[in-house]
Scaffold this motif. Structure first.
Motif, PDB file in Angstrom:
ATOM      1  N   GLN A 125       0.731  -1.111   0.090  1.00 16.07           N
ATOM      2  CA  GLN A 125      -0.197   0.208   0.168  1.00 16.07           C
ATOM      3  C   GLN A 125       0.953   1.162   0.154  1.00 16.07           C
ATOM      4  O   GLN A 125       1.918   1.297   0.669  1.00 16.07           O
ATOM      5  CB  GLN A 125      -1.036  -0.063   1.261  1.00 16.07           C
ATOM      6  CG  GLN A 125      -1.681   1.139   1.255  1.00 16.07           C
ATOM      7  CD  GLN A 125      -2.875   0.943   2.177  1.00 16.07           C
ATOM      8  OE1 GLN A 125      -3.617  -0.024   2.416  1.00 16.07           O
ATOM      9  NE2 GLN A 125      -3.094   2.000   2.677  1.00 16.07           N
ATOM     10  N   PRO A 133      -5.221   4.740  -0.451  1.00 20.57           N
ATOM     11  CA  PRO A 133      -6.058   4.461  -1.474  1.00 20.57           C
ATOM     12  C   PRO A 133      -7.525   4.417  -1.061  1.00 20.57           C
ATOM     13  O   PRO A 133      -8.294   4.895  -1.728  1.00 20.57           O
ATOM     14  CB  PRO A 133      -5.668   3.139  -2.169  1.00 20.57           C
ATOM     15  CG  PRO A 133      -4.490   2.564  -1.233  1.00 20.57           C
ATOM     16  CD  PRO A 133      -4.050   3.680  -0.264  1.00 20.57           C
ATOM     17  N   ARG A 174      -6.263   0.492  -7.502  1.00 20.58           N
ATOM     18  CA  ARG A 174      -6.337  -0.408  -6.619  1.00 20.58           C
ATOM     19  C   ARG A 174      -5.962  -1.765  -7.658  1.00 20.58           C
ATOM     20  O   ARG A 174      -6.852  -1.858  -8.554  1.00 20.58           O
ATOM     21  CB  ARG A 174      -7.770  -0.711  -6.053  1.00 20.58           C
ATOM     22  CG  ARG A 174      -7.821  -1.767  -4.837  1.00 20.58           C
ATOM     23  CD  ARG A 174      -8.764  -1.373  -3.930  1.00 20.58           C
ATOM     24  NE  ARG A 174     -10.037  -1.270  -4.478  1.00 20.58           N
ATOM     25  CZ  ARG A 174     -11.097  -0.602  -3.755  1.00 20.58           C
ATOM     26  NH1 ARG A 174     -11.071  -0.056  -2.667  1.00 20.58           N
ATOM     27  NH2 ARG A 174     -12.404  -0.662  -4.430  1.00 20.58           N
ATOM     28  N   ALA A 201      -6.480   7.231  -7.253  1.00 22.38           N
ATOM     29  CA  ALA A 201      -5.908   6.065  -6.631  1.00 22.38           C
ATOM     30  C   ALA A 201      -6.035   4.856  -7.397  1.00 22.38           C
ATOM     31  O   ALA A 201      -7.261   4.894  -8.285  1.00 22.38           O
ATOM     32  CB  ALA A 201      -6.572   6.084  -5.283  1.00 22.38           C
ATOM     33  N   SER A 214       2.075   3.686 -11.139  1.00 20.60           N
ATOM     34  CA  SER A 214       1.238   4.821 -11.677  1.00 20.60           C
ATOM     35  C   SER A 214       1.377   5.200 -13.045  1.00 20.60           C
ATOM     36  O   SER A 214       0.886   6.233 -13.425  1.00 20.60           O
ATOM     37  CB  SER A 214       1.897   6.259 -10.688  1.00 20.60           C
ATOM     38  OG  SER A 214       2.895   6.331 -10.578  1.00 20.60           O
ATOM     39  N   GLN A 238      -9.264   7.733  -0.564  1.00 24.58           N
ATOM     40  CA  GLN A 238      -9.473   7.986  -2.013  1.00 24.58           C
ATOM     41  C   GLN A 238     -10.580   7.456  -2.659  1.00 24.58           C
ATOM     42  O   GLN A 238     -11.525   8.077  -3.458  1.00 24.58           O
ATOM     43  CB  GLN A 238      -8.298   8.062  -2.679  1.00 24.58           C
ATOM     44  CG  GLN A 238      -7.071   8.776  -2.210  1.00 24.58           C
ATOM     45  CD  GLN A 238      -7.151  10.219  -2.183  1.00 24.58           C
ATOM     46  OE1 GLN A 238      -7.614  10.784  -2.938  1.00 24.58           O
ATOM     47  NE2 GLN A 238      -6.878  10.778  -0.997  1.00 24.58           N
ATOM     48  N   ILE A 281      -0.371   9.783  -9.760  1.00 28.03           N
ATOM     49  CA  ILE A 281      -1.230   8.931  -8.803  1.00 28.03           C
ATOM     50  C   ILE A 281      -0.685   8.782  -7.394  1.00 28.03           C
ATOM     51  O   ILE A 281       0.644   8.455  -7.446  1.00 28.03           O
ATOM     52  CB  ILE A 281      -1.738   7.591  -9.270  1.00 28.03           C
ATOM     53  CG1 ILE A 281      -2.180   7.859 -10.675  1.00 28.03           C
ATOM     54  CG2 ILE A 281      -2.473   6.749  -8.247  1.00 28.03           C
ATOM     55  CD1 ILE A 281      -2.508   6.515 -11.264  1.00 28.03           C
ATOM     56  N   ARG A 282      -1.249   9.315  -6.130  1.00 25.24           N
ATOM     57  CA  ARG A 282      -0.239   9.299  -5.246  1.00 25.24           C
ATOM     58  C   ARG A 282      -0.735   8.221  -3.917  1.00 25.24           C
ATOM     59  O   ARG A 282      -0.270   8.124  -2.994  1.00 25.24           O
ATOM     60  CB  ARG A 282      -0.325  10.553  -4.322  1.00 25.24           C
ATOM     61  CG  ARG A 282       0.033  11.856  -5.228  1.00 25.24           C
ATOM     62  CD  ARG A 282       1.179  11.836  -5.908  1.00 25.24           C
ATOM     63  NE  ARG A 282       2.395  11.441  -4.828  1.00 25.24           N
ATOM     64  CZ  ARG A 282       3.612  11.366  -5.311  1.00 25.24           C
ATOM     65  NH1 ARG A 282       3.939  11.361  -6.488  1.00 25.24           N
ATOM     66  NH2 ARG A 282       4.594  11.144  -4.212  1.00 25.24           N
ATOM     67  N   HIS A 283      -1.800   7.447  -4.681  1.00 26.55           N
ATOM     68  CA  HIS A 283      -2.405   6.500  -3.720  1.00 26.55           C
ATOM     69  C   HIS A 283      -2.593   5.255  -4.551  1.00 26.55           C
ATOM     70  O   HIS A 283      -3.443   5.032  -5.329  1.00 26.55           O
ATOM     71  CB  HIS A 283      -3.698   6.755  -3.133  1.00 26.55           C
ATOM     72  CG  HIS A 283      -3.807   8.325  -2.354  1.00 26.55           C
ATOM     73  ND1 HIS A 283      -3.109   8.376  -0.971  1.00 26.55           N
ATOM     74  CD2 HIS A 283      -3.732   9.382  -2.936  1.00 26.55           C
ATOM     75  CE1 HIS A 283      -3.276   9.727  -0.898  1.00 26.55           C
ATOM     76  NE2 HIS A 283      -3.663  10.428  -1.814  1.00 26.55           N
ATOM     77  N   ILE A 284      -1.966   4.184  -4.273  1.00 28.52           N
ATOM     78  CA  ILE A 284      -2.132   2.919  -4.739  1.00 28.52           C
ATOM     79  C   ILE A 284      -2.005   1.598  -3.796  1.00 28.52           C
ATOM     80  O   ILE A 284      -1.029   1.693  -2.809  1.00 28.52           O
ATOM     81  CB  ILE A 284      -0.764   2.738  -5.934  1.00 28.52           C
ATOM     82  CG1 ILE A 284      -0.725   3.539  -6.842  1.00 28.52           C
ATOM     83  CG2 ILE A 284      -0.552   1.282  -6.371  1.00 28.52           C
ATOM     84  CD1 ILE A 284       0.484   3.856  -7.802  1.00 28.52           C
ATOM     85  N   SER A 285      -2.878   0.659  -4.089  1.00 28.31           N
ATOM     86  CA  SER A 285      -2.643  -0.561  -3.291  1.00 28.31           C
ATOM     87  C   SER A 285      -2.671  -1.610  -4.256  1.00 28.31           C
ATOM     88  O   SER A 285      -3.130  -1.753  -5.527  1.00 28.31           O
ATOM     89  CB  SER A 285      -3.935  -0.953  -2.350  1.00 28.31           C
ATOM     90  OG  SER A 285      -5.221  -1.144  -3.208  1.00 28.31           O
TER      91      SER A 285
END
Lengths: 993, 165, 280
Positions: free
Chosen positions: A164, A168, A309, A307, A336, A171, A341-345
């Motif tokens: 993570q 995310p 996922r 974000a 990304s 978001q 994109i600053r939020h990734i799972s």
């Protein structure tokens, strides 16, 4: 020297070409480096999943000309499993030990005086298999009822990690729209025209293996091979041939064969050559991983991607073979893509299946990643009612944000993504294409436009492989990091320039470009620079990262050569300065001459300066330690291990690419016509633009092939269906459309020439660009390549395009059969004999013996079971086969059920038939039958088109003979004799029906 | 009638690149193997051994054929030309070969000798081919490196230079 | 990928060739152009004990007019047939089909007779022979028989040839001046075996359409008494013809897809007939 005079940046002709064009280049199979060579052929499993009960090599060993046979027992005795990152319980030997796990897996190696004899002997090796239910689909591998491929490990899930970055979930909670896309991305095989080749020699006096092979690196696999062979580094000497006939990554996968053939040479006591044939290559070399991805994007109301996922299920084939599961992590630090994109799972899993093990194939992990991401972007654009290009422009990293640190740790060092996208739109004539699309749609035509973006990573930090481990696991293991390039510049006692490089090229023109690089540094002409690209682990300039992968040539290897050239130039300047009476800084090295404005002497030949350093070593200039033999390593210090949050710079340089296609689909045939294809690259400075163009066009051909034609295809039982160049379809000249290439250049500050690399390029992006256009043209959301006309036609009708390869559904109501075979049929035969007589005949082994064509013996092995020994000898097809037959569910004299299973060198088959007998009222019998059959092994791989008809003919033949027998005639060869094809052996595979 | 027993090696005599040669081979040996491993003309390459990739194409009596689909015994008395025989008389690159270099029509070069053989016959047949005709002829070859653009250009330019177009 | 050992026999006369077949029949594979057989031998899909190489038999490389037929001997190479003016004049349908057969390089070596004897279900030359209602000459040491193409092709790669027989010639009905013909096919790549190929002739109101690639053998439909081949008629015939075809599935296309292509190609071929004005 002004920039315009430099050799780097010019499209000079290649120095490699004259030898290649006149037949003087030497490839792997052209080498006879040691006396006494003998030749190997490899016996391969016709089953994708089977226990190996026994292997009898005695007859093969006795064949004149056979030297030895290497068996799995020998391999286990002389070596260790090839290690992997995850677990010792996932044992991988270079041949099947106790169990075969994929179609084509090596089972034994015959070593003989020539390849012909070796193949003759393969036919004499007798292997008994006990087949098991194969696991072919990666999602099926997760099922608790699936066969566990590696029982010692206990699960088909061989790797699992979640990550993570940012937050995310928050978001997604606040997102205006969430867009999801699921893709089951297929596997492809880069298929260079030269296959794998290995020559192995063993010196018992010092326990050393010497191996010549067209292995392309990464040389991180050298220690792994040493470990498997249980030797020290100096006891496995690897040497590459002068020329290599293409690779595109796949020749990384030759290393298990290096181990296997090394063992073969040791057992034979002779040097052994093995050249893989095309069928072996397509079945058992390597393929890209397949990947089932679900990607979800959280967007705000304006279409900003907040974000991601990701859930990725990686199909690595039958074994976890290093460097995999690395393909899952190649793009991890750029998940990304080109977006902000600053939020990734991420939820990653890797499973083993009964398919060929995975490895490097052009794009390594890239196509599998960009396909779902860029499909999702298109689905999002549709959801927002926004132009697909506009949505992307809204989300890409802005020009003023470079260098841009991604949330996963990469640093995108330079770029102008907007400019690239705009360049693509402009070159393609985007407004006109949109107008054409409108018109076409009004006319009821299927016209579509597709666009896709990618960040291409160059010079991989080998640390990324360790992202498969947790931080805690990493702390306990040997740290790995870096992306070093190496080169050595030598000037010999006659002043000739020789450069050793460690990039192990497979046709990319490295020698030419390297000559340009070094010529610039030491002031000679490129044609005066001899570049040696063959690599020998006993010398030269190699390191653990050496090899031909991840665009490392144009980034780190050329940088290393520039450094080595500078070191050489420093010595030349010092030597010249002494004679010219100037400061070294004032010496210019140009066109083979050293000169200095205002110097006291005439210009001096550079060659002579280099000679002096050899011949007059007692009189070296100040600060010069000897003649020129300058090793340089370019090793960027920014490429370190992942931090505790799994962030890292996975690569040294990040290129950018934007592809745009316009196409039209003929809905009547499913044929796609490409109207326009534009590809825009920012690969930084171009070292040789003509070579670069070749890379772009070649990458496009691979991408187009993967998008339109190519797929490693397995039947439901794991039999390979794409086993020849007829069935694994590479693009040829008429299919490939023209490509319009545009370069936008923002130099990389991270490499010494400002180059970024673009070897993967279109191979990563073309499949999804085509898919986006096809989706645009048809409105189909769920699309997986390849877009063969026959698949696309079904997709456009909302149907399953791959029904042919799927496990058959249970028979429709009314069928008495339990076998869900791919081949089915029924028939009725009128027989001029009483029912009881027909019944008795069918159950009497002695009578069946004279009815089954070619039957030599038939013996009851139980109340219901028989073994028939049948010799097939029809139109050149010969062989003796044992077939197991069972006759059961008997309801005398009305019905019975037959099942049969037979095996031969060409394959195997099983069939079931339900036979009913009715009296016809006139003293005769009406025999009705329904059958179901499956065919596997080589025969299924070769001849998909033929099988249905063959089964029918074989049945007809059997009943003809039955009829004749009951009439009191001796059954003639009848219809069977007219079978002219190879598939006549199918008779054996099925047993009598 | 010529009869060669299975496993028997016989002497095969033919003309290779203009010179008479003889070689010992089993009748089942592929022509490609005879050229490469018996006569050591390594310029002919083998890519698939089932007639699809075209890498092994050579000229037999002036015609481009797959040397993996012919057996050694079949060239008895024939004239065979391989890539080693395609250079010009002084040993330098022929016009066609030079055009391949100029147009970057090769990368790894493994498929190239076969393509040169085909193009040699093709340009004799057709001195002013269209791009479509060139691509059609090339459909009998697989090149995995170049995407074919340079190859098509090199063949068209050679025809043009010879004054066909 | 090397052939298993075989005894190589290369007759200098047809008589010798026939005597080999009489003596060894089922143990023999006959080698003509070898463009399919060579690959099958290399893959050891076939392992004959004798390979009978016809390539020196000049007796089998003629093209002649024989009463209502143009006869082509078995060993006429596809390339030579393509270049032959009498073929273009008398069997324009064959001339139309030949550029689709294999590749430039395989046509150099592949023969007309070899292709017919091999009987691949997608092959163009058998399709043309069947569509034209041609015949196959089969010879043993003692007799010659002629078999109609419709009787010759039994299944995929299966023909009516007996083990002691040699396919020696093909008999192509000569086009009468009013006949028109068209050939179209659909393959994924140029030079691949067609998924479906369609050959078509129109002669004095009689339309014959042949389909290859759909089933195991060429399938021919005939319509007589046609007055006008207008667009609607073409559509109807194409639909009806394709509906009646036996169609198989493989990786390149399902049976439904083949049926669809058959209809599309049949329409295309018939449309081409209506446009065609020059034949030779």
């Amino acid at each position: 020297m002004s920039t315009s005079e430099k050799w780097v940046g010019r499209s000079i002709e290649r120095f490699e070409d004259e030898a290649l064009l006149t037949g003087q280049a030497r490839f792997m199979d052209d080498l006879e480096p040691v006396a006494g060579l003998c030749y190997a052929a490899i016996l391969r499993s016709p089953h994708s999943c089977a226990e190996i009960l026994s292997i009898d090599v005695e007859a093969a060993r006795k064949l004149p000309g056979v030297i030895e046979v290497l068996t799995p027992d020998d391999v286990v005795a002389m070596s260790k499993p090839i290690g992997n990152l995850i677990s010792r319980k996932l044992q991988y030997y270079p041949c099947a030990v106790k169990r075969a796990r994929y179609f084509g897996e090596p089972v034994a190696v015959v070593i003989a005086e020539d390849r012909y004899i070796a193949e003759d002997a393969l036919d004499l090796v007798v292997v008994k298999y006990e087949p098991k239910a194969a696991v072919v689909d990666p999602e099926d591998a997760l099922s608790s009822s699936a066969t566990v491929l590696h029982e010692e490990f206990g699960s088909n899930v061989v790797h699992e990690r979640t990550f993570q970055y940012g937050d995310p979930e928050a978001q997604f909670a606040k997102a205006a729209k969430v867009v999801a896309c699921k893709v089951n991305y297929p596997r492809v095989n880069s298929t260079p025209i030269e296959t794998y080749g290995v020559i192995a020699d063993f010196d018992a006096s010092n326990g050393r293996y010497t191996v010549w092979s067209n292995f392309q690196g990464p040389f991180a696999l050298h220690p792994i091979a040493c470990d498997a062979l249980r030797v020290k580094g100096h006891q496995l000497r690897l040497i590459s041939p002068p020329s290599s006939g293409g690779s595109f990554g796949i020749k990384q996968g030759v290393y298990p064969y290096i181990v296997l053939l090394a063992l073969a040479a040791r057992k034979a006591g002779r040097p052994v050559k093995w050249i893989e044939d095309r069928l072996e290559h397509l079945a058992a070399s390597s393929a890209s991983t397949g990947r089932v991805t679900t990607v979800e994007g959280a967007f705000d109301a304006e279409g900003h991607l907040l974000a991601l996922r990701l859930s990725q299920l990686e199909n690595v084939g039958a074994y976890l073979r290093p460097p995999d599961p690395a393909a899952l992590y190649r793009m991890h630090s750029t998940l990304s893509g080109p977006y902000r994109i600053r939020h990734i799972s991420v939820d990653n899993k890797a499973v083993v299946t009964n398919q060929v093990p995975s490895g490097l194939n052009r794009g390594f992990g890239g196509p599998q990643f960009y396909y779902p991401l860029e499909r999702m972007m298109d689905l999002a654009a549709a959801k927002f009612g926004m132009d697909a290009a506009e949505l992307r422009l809204r989300n890409v990293v802005r020009s003023d944000e470079f260098p841009y640190d991604t949330v996963t740790g990469s640093r995108l060092e330079s770029g102008d993504y907007r400019k690239c996208i705009e360049a693509a739109l402009e070159r393609a004539g985007y407004p006109q294409l949109l107008a054409r699309r409108e018109q076409a749609r009004r006319d009821g035509k299927h016209f579509g436009i597709g666009i896709a973006l990618a960040v291409e990573t160059s010079a991989s930090n080998m640390a990324y492989v360790n992202l498969a481990l947790t931080h805690a696991q990493r702390l306990k293991s040997l740290p790995k990091s870096g992306a070093a390039g190496r080169a050595r510049v030598i000037m010999d006692p006659l002043g000739s320039v020789i450069v050793h490089i460690d990039s192990v090229p497979n046709g990319q023109g490295h020698r030419t470009v390297m000559a340009q690089v070094v010529a610039d540094e030491i002031g000679v002409l490129p044609e005066d620079v001899e570049v040696v690209s063959d690599l020998d682990t006993f010398g030269g300039a190699w390191s653990i990262t050496s090899g031909n992968y991840s665009n490392r040539f144009s980034t780190v290897v050329t940088s290393a050569a520039k450094l080595a050239g500078q070191q050489a130039a420093r010595k030349l300047r010092a030597a010249a300065a002494k004679e010219l009476g100037v400061d070294p800084d004032q010496v210019q090295l140009v066109n083979g001459m050293a000169s200095a404005p205002g110097g006291k002497n005439e210009p001096i030949q550079i060659r002579r300066l280099a000679m002096q350093l050899h011949w007059d070593a007692g009189n070296l200039p100040d600060g010069v330690d000897g003649s020129i033999s300058e090793l340089a390593e370019f090793s960027p210090s920014s490429l370190t291990v992942p931090d505790e949050h799994d962030r890292m710079r996975s690569s040294l340089a990040y290129s950018f690419q934007c592809d745009l296609v316009a196409l039209e689909i003929n809905s009547a045939t499913g044929r796609v016509h490409i109207e326009k294809y534009v590809t825009v690259h920012d690969a930084g400075n171009l070292l040789n633009p003509a070579v670069v163009e070749g890379q772009v066009r070649g990458g496009f051909a691979h991408g187009f092939g993967a998008g339109m034609l190519e797929r490693v295809t397995y039947a439901a039982d794991g039999t390979l269906l794409s086993g020849t160049f007829q069935d694994y379809m590479c693009p040829t000249a008429p299919e490939l459309p023209d490509v319009d290439i545009v370069h936008v250049i923002t130099p990389s500050p991270n490499t010494l020439h400002g180059a970024k690399g673009l070897g993967d390029g279109c191979s990563m992006l073309t499949p999804v660009t085509l898919a986006n256009a096809i989706a645009d043209a048809t409105g189909i959301k769920d699309l997986t390549p390849p877009f063969l006309p026959g698949r696309l036609w079904h997709l456009m009708r909302g149907e399953d395009p791959d029904a042919f390869t799927r496990k058959r559904q249970p028979p429709e109501t009314g069928s008495a059969l339990t076998l869900k075979g791919a081949l089915r049929g029924d028939g009725t035969v009128a027989i001029d004999a009483p029912r009881q007589q027909v019944w008795d005949t069918l159950l009497d082994p002695a009578k069946l013996k004279s009815i089954i064509p070619g039957c030599e013996s038939i013996d009851a092995t139980g109340p219901e079971t028989f073994i028939a020994r049948v010799r097939v000898n029809i139109a050149g097809i010969g062989g003796l086969y044992d077939t197991k037959i069972r006759i059961f569910d008997r309801k005398e004299p009305q019905s019975l059920r037959l099942s049969g299973r037979g095996e031969s060198k060409l394959g195997l088959g099983e069939g079931e038939a339900f036979v009913t007998l009715k009296e016809d009222g006139g003293g005769g019998t009406v025999l009705s039958y329904e059958y179901s059959a499956d065919v596997g092994g080589r025969v299924a791989a070769f001849g998909q088109r033929m099988l249905d008809g063959v089964v029918r003919i074989l049945l007809a033949s059997f009943f003809d003979r039955l009829r004749a027998y009951l009439r009191g005639e001796t059954p003639s060869s009848g219809l069977m004799a007219t079978v002219r094809g190879w598939f006549a052996m199918l008779q054996m595979l099925r047993g009598p029906k | 009638m010529l009869e060669i027993e299975a496993g028997e090696k016989t002497t095969i005599r033919f003309t290779l690149n203009g010179k008479p040669v003889q070689a010992q081979a089993e009748s089942r040996m592929q022509l490609a193997d005879l050229l490469r491993h018996v006569l050591k003309k390594y310029g002919t390459h083998v890519g698939c051994e089932h007639g699809i990739c075209g890498a092994c194409t050579v000229l037999v009596d002036g015609r481009a054929v797959r040397s993996c689909l012919m057996f050694a015994a079949q060239v008895e008395g024939a004239s065979v030309v391989t890539v080693e025989g395609l250079s010009n008389a002084t040993g330098g690159l022929s016009e066609l070969q030079a055009a391949f270099r100029r147009h970057h029509a090769l990368q790894c070069g493994f498929c190239t000798p076969g393509i040169l053989a085909s193009a040699t016959q093709f340009l004799q047949d057709n001195n002013a081919p269209s791009e479509h005709e060139v691509r059609d002829m090339l459909s009998g070859h697989i090149c995995r490196c170049t995407g074919y653009t340079g190859i098509v250009e090199a063949i068209l330019m050679t025809a043009q230079k010879r004054g066909g177009a | 990928m090397k052939s298993a050992p075989f005894k190589y026999m290369r007759p200098d006369t047809l008589e010798e060739a026939l005597s080999v077949l009489v003596e060894h029949g089922e143990d023999v594979r006959v080698l003509a152009g070898g463009q399919s057989l060579g690959a099958m031998l290399n893959m050891r899909i076939v392992t004959p004990s004798i390979l009978l190489d016809l390539n020196l038999l000049t007796e089998l490389s003629w093209i002649e007019e024989v009463r209502g037929f143009l006869a082509t001997a078995a060993l006429v190479r596809q390339r030579d047939a393509l270049d032959d003016a009498t073929v273009r004049e008398h069997i324009p349908l064959l001339a139309q089909a030949l550029p689709h057969v294999g590749h430039y390089q395989t046509r150099n070596r592949g023969t007309l007779g070899g292709s017919v004897a091999h009987a691949d279900p997608s092959a163009e030359i058998p399709l043309v022979l069947a569509t034209l209602g041609g015949e196959v000459e089969l010879r043993t040491a003692r007799q010659i028989r002629r078999v109609k193409a419709s009787q010759f092709f039994r299944s995929a790669l299966v023909t009516a040839r007996e083990p002691d027989e040699l396919l020696t010639a093909l008999y192509w009905p000569r086009r009468n001046p009013a006949q028109r013909s068209a050939f179209v096919e659909f393959a994924v790549r140029e030079g691949d075996f067609a998924i479906v190929a369609v050959a078509c002739t129109l002669d004095a109101g009689t339309l014959r359409i042949g389909f290859a690639g759909c089933g195991e053998t060429p399938q021919i439909i005939e319509r007589t008494g046609l007055v006008d081949l207008d667009a609607a008629t073409i559509q109807t015939i194409a639909r009806e013809a394709s509906a009646g075809l036996a169609c198989q599935s493989d990786l390149l296309g399902s049976s439904e897809y083949r049926r669809q292509l058959a209809a599309v190609l049949a329409s295309k071929a018939m449309s081409a007939l209506t446009r065609e004005t020059v034949h030779a």
